[in-house]
Design an enzyme around this catalytic site. Structure first.
Site, PDB file in Angstrom:
ATOM      1  N   GLU A  39       0.864  -1.174   0.000  1.00 37.79           N
ATOM      2  CA  GLU A  39       0.000   0.000   0.000  1.00 37.79           C
ATOM      3  C   GLU A  39       0.908   1.234   0.000  1.00 37.79           C
ATOM      4  O   GLU A  39       1.822   1.323   0.824  1.00 37.79           O
ATOM      5  CB  GLU A  39      -0.891  -0.004   1.240  1.00 37.79           C
ATOM      6  CG  GLU A  39      -1.818  -1.203   1.334  1.00 37.79           C
ATOM      7  CD  GLU A  39      -2.526  -1.255   2.677  1.00 37.79           C
ATOM      8  OE1 GLU A  39      -3.518  -0.520   2.856  1.00 37.79           O
ATOM      9  OE2 GLU A  39      -2.086  -2.011   3.544  1.00 37.79           O
ATOM     10  N   ARG A 274       7.246 -13.233   8.926  1.00 35.73           N
ATOM     11  CA  ARG A 274       7.776 -11.885   8.752  1.00 35.73           C
ATOM     12  C   ARG A 274       9.256 -11.841   9.136  1.00 35.73           C
ATOM     13  O   ARG A 274       9.746 -12.658   9.913  1.00 35.73           O
ATOM     14  CB  ARG A 274       7.013 -10.909   9.637  1.00 35.73           C
ATOM     15  CG  ARG A 274       5.548 -10.768   9.292  1.00 35.73           C
ATOM     16  CD  ARG A 274       4.847  -9.862  10.275  1.00 35.73           C
ATOM     17  NE  ARG A 274       5.397  -8.501  10.271  1.00 35.73           N
ATOM     18  CZ  ARG A 274       4.928  -7.524  11.018  1.00 35.73           C
ATOM     19  NH1 ARG A 274       3.930  -7.731  11.851  1.00 35.73           N
ATOM     20  NH2 ARG A 274       5.469  -6.316  10.951  1.00 35.73           N
ATOM     21  N   LYS A 284       5.894   1.368   8.632  1.00 36.10           N
ATOM     22  CA  LYS A 284       5.775   2.474   7.683  1.00 36.10           C
ATOM     23  C   LYS A 284       5.264   3.737   8.380  1.00 36.10           C
ATOM     24  O   LYS A 284       5.673   4.837   8.057  1.00 36.10           O
ATOM     25  CB  LYS A 284       4.838   2.081   6.533  1.00 36.10           C
ATOM     26  CG  LYS A 284       5.453   1.121   5.537  1.00 36.10           C
ATOM     27  CD  LYS A 284       4.605   0.989   4.280  1.00 36.10           C
ATOM     28  CE  LYS A 284       3.349   0.214   4.536  1.00 36.10           C
ATOM     29  NZ  LYS A 284       2.561  -0.006   3.295  1.00 36.10           N
TER      30      LYS A 284
END
Length: 289
Positions: A39, A274, A284
């Site tokens: 995103e 992860r 982010k």
């Protein structure tokens, strides 16, 4: 800097085992297509490097393509600045989204019209409905890990009424939060992601690509799987926090395949761990701050 994108196949892991099994069975023929779908709401961190190397590396090693797709469905937090930063980061790692003369650079916003049409199909087939509860009521009625959710009083609306309301939502006739579009799945499911999740919400916000053309925006879980199918992704590789979302991913695509929108086989979501490092910024949001 060492060019890690040009190195050969590495030691086998469970994802490569799945890919090789699918190739032997002819599930996808010889075709392999992965994607890296961030995103554009912040700068990438080192955790994203694992996903970039995995998705682009699998495609490279099996002669396939990896798509770079910006999943831009949240206009209030996304910008062209973040898009440019993401593109620069992937290039800096030495990878390319060009394959066989085709530039595989995509945006979820490229598919807004198709995503909306899919929503209408789900409504027409009784798989989605417009909920007029307040956001607070929807959250309160979702239930808990030990208690089932409570069905919305609007869950039994007829498809024709839902379709008319959805079209009025798109036309901008309602305020933010007045209505949402929800999938009609199972309010008693032990998986909270299947308790009639929201598919579309009303947002009067400027989108960095589509401007004010839209006032309803799809949720990430809804747009992501459909984007994968539209791009003919074979293996949708993501991190473990999306494991509980996989049943919703499959439900949306299976429902649309039953309606004749997509052909099987459908993209397969596969989760991996992860990458986390101590004393390192892995957010982010924090990077943006």
């Amino acid at each position: 800097m060492r060019d890690i994108s040009s190195e050969g196949p590495t030691t086998a892991n469970f994802i490569r085992t799945i890919v090789e099994r699918d190739r032997r069975s002819g599930k996808w023929g010889e075709r392999i297509a992965t994607r890296f779908p961030p995103e554009p709401n912040g700068y990438l961190h080192i955790g994203h490097a694992k996903s970039i190397c995995l998705n682009f590396g699998i495609a490279r090693d099996y002669g396939g393509a990896c798509h770079l797709r910006l999943d831009d469905t949240n206009p209030e937090k996304e910008s062209a600045e973040y898009v440019a930063a993401i593109i620069d980061a992937v290039r800096w790692l030495g990878f390319s989204w060009h394959q066989a003369g085709i530039e595989h650079l995509y945006y979820a916003s490229d598919y807004y019209e198709t995503l909306y049409r899919c929503a209408e199909i789900l409504v027409e087939r009784g798989h989605a409905y417009v909920d007029s509860q307040s956001p607070e009521a929807i959250r309160a009625n979702r239930g808990t890990l030990t208690e089932p959710g409570i069905a919305s009083p609007y869950r039994t609306r007829a498809p024709e009424e839902n379709l008319a309301l959805l079209r009025r939502m798109r036309a901008g006739e309602f305020r933010e939060g007045e209505h949402v579009l929800r999938a009609k799945i199972d309010m008693a499911s032990p998986n909270l992601n299947l308790r009639d999740p929201v598919l579309y919400r009303i947002r009067y916000a400027h989108h960095y690509r589509t401007s004010e053309a839209w006032c309803i925006y799809p949720m990430y879980d809804y747009s992501h799987c459909i984007s994968d199918a539209l791009e003919h992704i074979t293996h949708s590789l993501c991190t473990l926090e999306f494991e509980d979302h996989r049943p919703l991913y499959d439900w949306i695509l299976e429902s649309l395949a039953d309606a004749g929108v997509f052909k099987r086989p459908l993209p397969q979501q596969i989760e991996f761990a992860r990458l986390n490092l101590s004393h390192t910024v892995m957010s982010k949001r924090k990077l943006a701050q």
